[in-house]
Motif scaffolding. Structure first.
Motif, PDB file in Angstrom:
ATOM      1  N   VAL A  30      -1.632  11.992  -7.316  1.00 23.50           N
ATOM      2  CA  VAL A  30      -2.245  11.581  -6.001  1.00 23.50           C
ATOM      3  C   VAL A  30      -0.455  11.798  -5.106  1.00 23.50           C
ATOM      4  O   VAL A  30       0.335  11.974  -4.958  1.00 23.50           O
ATOM      5  N   THR A  31      -0.530  13.859  -5.024  1.00 23.98           N
ATOM      6  CA  THR A  31       0.250  14.380  -4.443  1.00 23.98           C
ATOM      7  C   THR A  31       0.052  14.692  -2.688  1.00 23.98           C
ATOM      8  O   THR A  31      -0.895  14.676  -2.325  1.00 23.98           O
TER       9      THR A  31
ATOM     10  N   GLN B 249       1.216  13.154  -0.566  1.00 20.35           N
ATOM     11  CA  GLN B 249       1.224  12.265   0.094  1.00 20.35           C
ATOM     12  C   GLN B 249       2.030  11.825   1.660  1.00 20.35           C
ATOM     13  O   GLN B 249       3.218  11.535   1.931  1.00 20.35           O
ATOM     14  N   GLU B 250       1.854  12.523   2.996  1.00 21.98           N
ATOM     15  CA  GLU B 250       2.856  12.229   3.762  1.00 21.98           C
ATOM     16  C   GLU B 250       2.708  10.812   4.843  1.00 21.98           C
ATOM     17  O   GLU B 250       1.451  10.717   5.053  1.00 21.98           O
ATOM     18  N   MET B 251       4.178   9.981   4.444  1.00 23.95           N
ATOM     19  CA  MET B 251       4.032   9.195   5.325  1.00 23.95           C
ATOM     20  C   MET B 251       5.261   8.695   6.074  1.00 23.95           C
ATOM     21  O   MET B 251       6.605   9.795   5.483  1.00 23.95           O
TER      22      MET B 251
ATOM     23  N   ARG C 179       7.104  13.119   1.588  1.00 27.98           N
ATOM     24  CA  ARG C 179       6.192  13.251   1.155  1.00 27.98           C
ATOM     25  C   ARG C 179       6.459  12.534  -0.432  1.00 27.98           C
ATOM     26  O   ARG C 179       7.054  12.617  -1.216  1.00 27.98           O
TER      27      ARG C 179
ATOM     28  N   ASN D 144       4.673  11.227  -3.903  1.00 27.53           N
ATOM     29  CA  ASN D 144       3.510  11.516  -5.324  1.00 27.53           C
ATOM     30  C   ASN D 144       3.228  10.427  -6.351  1.00 27.53           C
ATOM     31  O   ASN D 144       4.578   9.767  -6.636  1.00 27.53           O
TER      32      ASN D 144
ATOM     33  N   TYR E 186      -8.287   6.158  -5.766  1.00 24.72           N
ATOM     34  CA  TYR E 186      -7.131   7.704  -4.871  1.00 24.72           C
ATOM     35  C   TYR E 186      -7.361   7.086  -3.721  1.00 24.72           C
ATOM     36  O   TYR E 186      -5.558   6.528  -3.104  1.00 24.72           O
ATOM     37  N   ARG E 187      -7.622   6.285  -3.078  1.00 24.56           N
ATOM     38  CA  ARG E 187      -7.965   5.960  -1.031  1.00 24.56           C
ATOM     39  C   ARG E 187      -6.829   4.288  -1.776  1.00 24.56           C
ATOM     40  O   ARG E 187      -6.278   4.091  -0.416  1.00 24.56           O
TER      41      ARG E 187
ATOM     42  N   GLN F 221      -3.137   5.240  -1.372  1.00 26.72           N
ATOM     43  CA  GLN F 221      -3.054   5.871  -0.761  1.00 26.72           C
ATOM     44  C   GLN F 221      -2.375   4.783   0.417  1.00 26.72           C
ATOM     45  O   GLN F 221      -1.098   4.843   0.839  1.00 26.72           O
TER      46      GLN F 221
ATOM     47  N   ARG G 226       1.210   3.586   1.393  1.00 26.64           N
ATOM     48  CA  ARG G 226       1.961   4.130   2.728  1.00 26.64           C
ATOM     49  C   ARG G 226       1.698   2.555   3.480  1.00 26.64           C
ATOM     50  O   ARG G 226       3.249   2.335   4.584  1.00 26.64           O
TER      51      ARG G 226
END
Length: 380
Positions: free
Chosen positions: A199-200, A202-204, A213, A215, A240-241, A244, A248
């Protein structure tokens, strides 16, 4: 002479070759099937009609097919082989031991018996949904696969087979065949080997409102294929979800400093949530790692400045501590020399040795004793 007699008698001689057969009609009515040889038939008023068919074509195809079957049962038994299938049957038709034709449900095939020998094997596709392995190999070799769906399962995989939307089989590695007339065969291949998922980018947002961001990488394998396929549309997408959302939620409750200082603990906390969720759908997750935490450009510059200031302050502290230690050492040395003249004299000799080592030529006046006395007076 024969032709004259035949003409007077109202008949005609018909020669049928070994490579053909014929249906003969008199006054428009089907009368029989003719084999090889010479035949003398009625022909008054030229009402005889001959329909010739080559044996090489093998199939009996005639406009008078139904009339032949209804009116000439004896000739049919002698010259023709009739194969019929019911609603749920398949016929495997062999010619001289080799598969020639596959006949689907509710179908009929008529072939010339003399073009054989023929053998027809009926298969009930309700009781025998799967094609027998030996028969499947023969069908593949003769390219008679129009009523078969082939399922190939490689090493490290399994296949879930559904018929008309209902899951029926789980297959191990190998090649399988299913009769498909009147039904829909569905196949879902599932890889059982250990796989990785990344999972690359990903903004939080952290608790102190810093945008990051991240990974993330995870390794997983499917422990229960049926549960994994039927519980969710795509179990890889579900993982994947889950990664995430878990990261997060976990990282969003921490400040930037906490994330950077305690990344291992953050991984462990989020990983437990992901493993628990994925176990419910038959997926076993092993290693989960927060690989990278990427700061925006402005934040990196600010952080670099903070680090630089911190390091400079640490360097100043170390520098002052060393200077203090050096001063304390000099003070201790001075006290020792004041209390011990011999030690002082040794230090003087060391100084003289150091000076002499740096001078290319040294001229001594008054002897060495005079030089030492002058040095001592200089000290006083």
């Amino acid at each position: 002479m024969k032709q004259l007699i035949d003409s007077l008698m109202g008949r005609k001689r018909v020669l049928i070759d070994e490579t053909e057969r014929a249906v003969w009609l008199y006054k428009g009515e089907v009368r029989g099937i003719l084999g090889a040889g010479e035949h003398v038939l009625k022909n008054r008023d030229g009402s005889l009609r001959i329909e010739r068919q080559p044996l090489a074509r093998m199939m009996f195809a005639s406009a008078y097919e139904q009339a032949v079957l209804d009116k000439l049962p004896a000739d049919v038994a002698t010259h023709l082989t009739v194969v019929r299938t019911a609603e749920n049957e398949i016929a495997v038709i062999e010619r001289d031991g080799i598969i020639n034709t596959i006949l689907g449900p509710d179908a009929k095939l008529i072939v010339w018996s003399d073009a054989g020998p023929w053998k027809a094997s009926l298969v009930d596709i309700v009781d025998n949904v799967r094609v027998e392995p030996k028969l499947l190999q023969r069908l593949q070799k003769t390219d008679r696969m129009q009523f078969v769906t082939v399922v190939e399962v490689g090493e490290g995989k399994t296949a879930l087979v559904s018929i008309d939307g209902r899951m029926t089989d789980r297959l191990e590695p190998g090649v399988y065949g299913y009769w498909n007339p009147g039904r829909k065969i569905g196949v879902k291949l599932v890889d059982l080997t250990r796989q990785s998922l990344d999972v690359t980018g990903q903004e939080m947002l952290t608790r102190d409102r810093v945008t990051l961001r991240i990974n993330i990488s995870a390794e997983y394998r499917v422990a229960d294929p049926l549960l994994a396929v039927t519980s969710v549309k795509d179990f890889a997408d579900a993982l994947y979800r889950a990664l995430q959302l878990a990261f997060r939620k976990t990282l969003g409750a921490l400040t930037l400093d906490q994330i950077l200082e305690n990344k291992v603990t953050v991984d462990a906390g989020a990983a437990d949530k992901v493993r628990a969720d994925m176990a419910l759908i038959g997926v076993e997750v092993s290693d989960i790692a927060l690989k990278d935490v990427i700061l925006p450009g402005e934040m990196r510059e600010i952080l670099n400045q903070v680090v630089a200031v911190q390091k400079e302050a640490e360097a100043n502290v170390i520098r002052r501590r060393e200077e203090t230690n050096a001063t304390r050492s000099l003070l201790n040395t001075a006290k020792v020399m004041a209390e011990n003249p011999v030690m002082l004299r040794l230090k003087e000799l060391e100084a003289l040795e150091s000076i002499a080592g740096k001078v290319e030529r040294l001229t001594v006046l008054g002897g060495t004793e005079g030089l030492l006395n002058d040095l001592v007076r200089l000290r006083d």
